[in-house]
Design a protein around this motif. Structure first.
Motif, PDB file in Angstrom:
ATOM      1  N   ARG A  53       0.822  -1.205   0.000  1.00  0.00           N
ATOM      2  CA  ARG A  53       0.000   0.000   0.000  1.00  0.00           C
ATOM      3  C   ARG A  53       0.863   1.266   0.000  1.00  0.00           C
ATOM      4  O   ARG A  53       0.653   2.191  -0.796  1.00  0.00           O
ATOM      5  CB  ARG A  53      -0.918   0.003   1.214  1.00  0.00           C
ATOM      6  CG  ARG A  53      -1.880   1.194   1.253  1.00  0.00           C
ATOM      7  CD  ARG A  53      -2.572   1.319   2.592  1.00  0.00           C
ATOM      8  NE  ARG A  53      -1.607   1.568   3.669  1.00  0.00           N
ATOM      9  CZ  ARG A  53      -1.442   0.775   4.713  1.00  0.00           C
ATOM     10  NH1 ARG A  53      -2.163  -0.324   4.832  1.00  0.00           N
ATOM     11  NH2 ARG A  53      -0.535   1.062   5.639  1.00  0.00           N
ATOM     12  N   ASP A  54       1.865   1.292   0.890  1.00  0.00           N
ATOM     13  CA  ASP A  54       2.651   2.515   1.063  1.00  0.00           C
ATOM     14  C   ASP A  54       3.619   2.766  -0.084  1.00  0.00           C
ATOM     15  O   ASP A  54       3.911   3.930  -0.416  1.00  0.00           O
ATOM     16  CB  ASP A  54       3.432   2.457   2.380  1.00  0.00           C
ATOM     17  CG  ASP A  54       2.519   2.502   3.594  1.00  0.00           C
ATOM     18  OD1 ASP A  54       1.322   2.801   3.431  1.00  0.00           O
ATOM     19  OD2 ASP A  54       3.008   2.225   4.715  1.00  0.00           O
ATOM     20  N   ARG A  55       4.148   1.704  -0.688  1.00  0.00           N
ATOM     21  CA  ARG A  55       5.208   1.859  -1.684  1.00  0.00           C
ATOM     22  C   ARG A  55       4.733   1.767  -3.135  1.00  0.00           C
ATOM     23  O   ARG A  55       5.450   2.204  -4.031  1.00  0.00           O
ATOM     24  CB  ARG A  55       6.295   0.815  -1.437  1.00  0.00           C
ATOM     25  CG  ARG A  55       7.079   1.065  -0.153  1.00  0.00           C
ATOM     26  CD  ARG A  55       8.088  -0.023   0.130  1.00  0.00           C
ATOM     27  NE  ARG A  55       8.973   0.367   1.214  1.00  0.00           N
ATOM     28  CZ  ARG A  55      10.298   0.491   1.109  1.00  0.00           C
ATOM     29  NH1 ARG A  55      10.879   0.255  -0.046  1.00  0.00           N
ATOM     30  NH2 ARG A  55      11.029   0.842   2.137  1.00  0.00           N
ATOM     31  N   LEU A  56       3.535   1.218  -3.354  1.00  0.00           N
ATOM     32  CA  LEU A  56       3.040   1.095  -4.734  1.00  0.00           C
ATOM     33  C   LEU A  56       1.623   1.622  -4.895  1.00  0.00           C
ATOM     34  O   LEU A  56       1.370   2.490  -5.738  1.00  0.00           O
ATOM     35  CB  LEU A  56       3.094  -0.375  -5.192  1.00  0.00           C
ATOM     36  CG  LEU A  56       4.471  -0.954  -5.504  1.00  0.00           C
ATOM     37  CD1 LEU A  56       4.328  -2.402  -5.965  1.00  0.00           C
ATOM     38  CD2 LEU A  56       5.188  -0.132  -6.560  1.00  0.00           C
ATOM     39  N   LEU A  97       1.041   5.306  -6.759  1.00  0.00           N
ATOM     40  CA  LEU A  97       0.552   5.177  -8.131  1.00  0.00           C
ATOM     41  C   LEU A  97      -0.917   5.574  -8.267  1.00  0.00           C
ATOM     42  O   LEU A  97      -1.467   5.521  -9.360  1.00  0.00           O
ATOM     43  CB  LEU A  97       0.746   3.741  -8.623  1.00  0.00           C
ATOM     44  CG  LEU A  97       2.198   3.299  -8.813  1.00  0.00           C
ATOM     45  CD1 LEU A  97       2.264   1.832  -9.213  1.00  0.00           C
ATOM     46  CD2 LEU A  97       2.890   4.166  -9.852  1.00  0.00           C
ATOM     47  N   GLY A  98      -1.543   5.957  -7.167  1.00  0.00           N
ATOM     48  CA  GLY A  98      -2.935   6.368  -7.237  1.00  0.00           C
ATOM     49  C   GLY A  98      -3.880   5.233  -7.586  1.00  0.00           C
ATOM     50  O   GLY A  98      -4.902   5.441  -8.257  1.00  0.00           O
ATOM     51  N   LEU A  99      -3.551   4.015  -7.105  1.00  0.00           N
ATOM     52  CA  LEU A  99      -4.377   2.845  -7.406  1.00  0.00           C
ATOM     53  C   LEU A  99      -5.507   2.755  -6.381  1.00  0.00           C
ATOM     54  O   LEU A  99      -5.507   1.924  -5.468  1.00  0.00           O
ATOM     55  CB  LEU A  99      -3.515   1.580  -7.394  1.00  0.00           C
ATOM     56  CG  LEU A  99      -2.263   1.604  -8.274  1.00  0.00           C
ATOM     57  CD1 LEU A  99      -1.510   0.283  -8.180  1.00  0.00           C
ATOM     58  CD2 LEU A  99      -2.627   1.904  -9.727  1.00  0.00           C
ATOM     59  N   THR A 100      -6.472   3.618  -6.531  1.00  0.00           N
ATOM     60  CA  THR A 100      -7.523   3.759  -5.528  1.00  0.00           C
ATOM     61  C   THR A 100      -8.490   2.580  -5.507  1.00  0.00           C
ATOM     62  O   THR A 100      -9.312   2.469  -4.595  1.00  0.00           O
ATOM     63  CB  THR A 100      -8.317   5.055  -5.771  1.00  0.00           C
ATOM     64  OG1 THR A 100      -8.840   5.052  -7.100  1.00  0.00           O
ATOM     65  CG2 THR A 100      -7.425   6.278  -5.587  1.00  0.00           C
ATOM     66  N   SER A 101      -8.409   1.718  -6.500  1.00  0.00           N
ATOM     67  CA  SER A 101      -9.276   0.545  -6.551  1.00  0.00           C
ATOM     68  C   SER A 101      -8.456  -0.738  -6.514  1.00  0.00           C
ATOM     69  O   SER A 101      -8.756  -1.709  -7.205  1.00  0.00           O
ATOM     70  CB  SER A 101     -10.155   0.587  -7.806  1.00  0.00           C
ATOM     71  OG  SER A 101     -11.009   1.707  -7.794  1.00  0.00           O
ATOM     72  N   THR A 102      -7.397  -0.739  -5.709  1.00  0.00           N
ATOM     73  CA  THR A 102      -6.551  -1.920  -5.509  1.00  0.00           C
ATOM     74  C   THR A 102      -6.394  -2.153  -4.013  1.00  0.00           C
ATOM     75  O   THR A 102      -5.950  -1.257  -3.291  1.00  0.00           O
ATOM     76  CB  THR A 102      -5.166  -1.722  -6.155  1.00  0.00           C
ATOM     77  OG1 THR A 102      -5.318  -1.536  -7.562  1.00  0.00           O
ATOM     78  CG2 THR A 102      -4.277  -2.928  -5.906  1.00  0.00           C
TER      79      THR A 102
END
Length: 456
Positions: free
Chosen positions: A183-186, A190-195
């Protein structure tokens, strides 16, 4: 070497491809599918079908699917961040990080071999160590009882065990759980709000249910938390898969220009580390560091596939054209949908032809000396018995993982395709069965990219 390419100026005909997705999904009897396409520098999203045949809830582009083993590339990316920072070396022996890891010959395993599936660690070892933050620590303790299927560095064999070990290495060096590090590093940069990785996080979204045949599976996810780094937990939209993969088209940079990986590391991860004897199961030529690598008539492609119970994911990236496609499904003939849809999309949008990897014997199979292949092959949880009847090899594949109600065995006859490659008749489909012999005379049987050594 930069992987940025001139943007493709071909526009996506949304109406046409939405109709085509609907048509193919129905023909393949897939309940629901989510598709994302990167072309002309933009991500286009399409959805079709339902998340659950019982509830009839529609798939939308913001619906989450389980991505399965595509997760391995996320884990590999975290590992390579540690290489970039100097906290880890690709040729560091596993034993240096885990002195207590007492698997015989494990002291020879390196980080590079874990990433490229050449470590010799067995393919699959699922062990439920609970839902606590110490689940991977306890998984490593349980894995000490395993034995290697081959000496490190001698063969390629797909290993989820190796990636769970990498997940624990990340935890030890970073001081966070694998989920938090991801979560913190990727995910956040990367703004992956749905991951997300945890079931309680999935509840915030519309989520797909896997299907086997016409029916939903009885449980949303059967894999324990300890399988997270290899593919047991990550859920995402198709568009978020593209956003993640785009880092490798953008020289390791995030959209806000923060650096996720160095350009040199991106190049290293996309360099062929190990060729695979089984080029048919997923159509790849071999492995980089985490990524599956493909050669489509001299056009270099990278990607990864994933599967959980009743859900499948496919990701392919063509650096030469800056094009990428991600597909997520929840049942049915997903491999067929992937092969047809990706072939049509890449040809129209990128002018690149995805090879037809149709597999099966010819009408006149070659004459082959089958005697060396007769015997018993075994890896953790699997026994493969090969016998000869009237000059034809017969294979029995049995799951032997200690369950009270074992899965039914698979029995198929093998038709030669070449001296070492056979086609296993399984209904209307053909399963690649590949034999690989080492210089020392040992023989391995590959099914589903996983190698089992001959033991008798």
């Amino acid at each position: 070497m930069s992987h940025k390419k001139e943007e493709n100026t071909t526009k996506l005909n949304y109406y046409h491809w939405q109709n085509r997705l609907n048509e193919l999904r129905e023909n393949c009897q897939i309940p629901g599918a989510s598709l994302a396409v990167l072309t002309d520098g933009k991500i286009h999203e399409l959805a079709s079908g339902v998340l659950h045949r019982g509830t009839g809830v529609d798939v939308t582009t913001d619906s989450l699917f389980q991505v399965g083993s595509i997760t391995k590339v996320y884990t590999a990316t975290l590992v390579m961040q540690l290489v970039d920072s100097g906290e880890l070396d690709l040729d560091t022996p596993l034993k240096k990080i885990f002195p207590e890891f007492t698997v015989p010959e494990a002291d020879a395993i390196t980080i590079r071999q874990l990433l490229s599936h050449t470590s010799g660690l067995t393919s699959d070892f699922t062990f439920d160590t609970g839902r606590g933050d110490d689940c991977l620590e306890h998984y490593i303790e349980a894995a000490k009882e395993l034995k290697l299927d081959s000496k490190p560095g001698t063969i390629v064999s797909y290993s989820s065990v190796g990636y769970n070990v990498l997940g624990r290495i990340i935890e030890v060096l970073i001081g966070q759980t694998w989920d938090d590090a991801l979560r913190d590093r990727l995910i956040t940069p990367l703004g992956l709000t749905s991951t997300v990785t945890l079931p309680e996080e999935v509840l915030r979204f519309r989520a797909a249910m896997g299907h086997l045949g016409p029916d939903p599976v009885p449980f949303w996810n059967l894999l324990p938390r300890s399988a997270g780094p290899s593919g047991g937990a990550l859920c995402a939209t198709a568009a978020d898969l593209i956003r993640f993969a785009k880092v490798y088209l953008d020289d390791g940079e995030a959209p806000d220009n923060t650096r996720i990986l160095t350009n040199e590391t991106v190049t290293a991860m996309l360099h062929l580390e190990a060729k695979t004897p089984d080029k048919w199961t997923s159509g790849n030529e071999g492995w980089g560091l985490g990524w599956m690598l493909y050669d489509w008539d001299d056009v270099k492609v990278f990607g990864h596939d994933g599967a959980t119970i009743g859900q499948n994911g496919y990701l392919r990236v063509v650096p030469e054209t800056g094009t990428a496609i991600a597909l997520l499904t929840n049942g049915g003939a997903s491999d067929l949908l992937h092969s047809v849809l990706f072939r049509e999309l890449f040809e129209e949008l990128a002018g690149v032809r995805m090879p037809d990897k149709a597999f099966g014997p010819s009408s006149q199979p070659p004459m082959v000396d089958i005697a060396p292949f007769i015997g018993t092959y075994e890896r953790k949880g699997v026994v493969i018995t090969i016998t000869e009847h009237n000059g034809i090899l017969h294979l029995v594949y049995e799951i032997n993982d200690g369950r009270k109600d074992p899965s039914p065995s698979l029995e198929i006859k093998l038709i030669p395709v070449s001296e070492t490659v056979f086609a296993g008749a399984a209904g209307q489909d053909w399963i690649p069965v590949v034999f690989h012999k080492l210089m020392d005379g040992s023989i391995f049987c590959y099914i589903g990219m996983r190698a089992a050594p001959k033991i008798s």
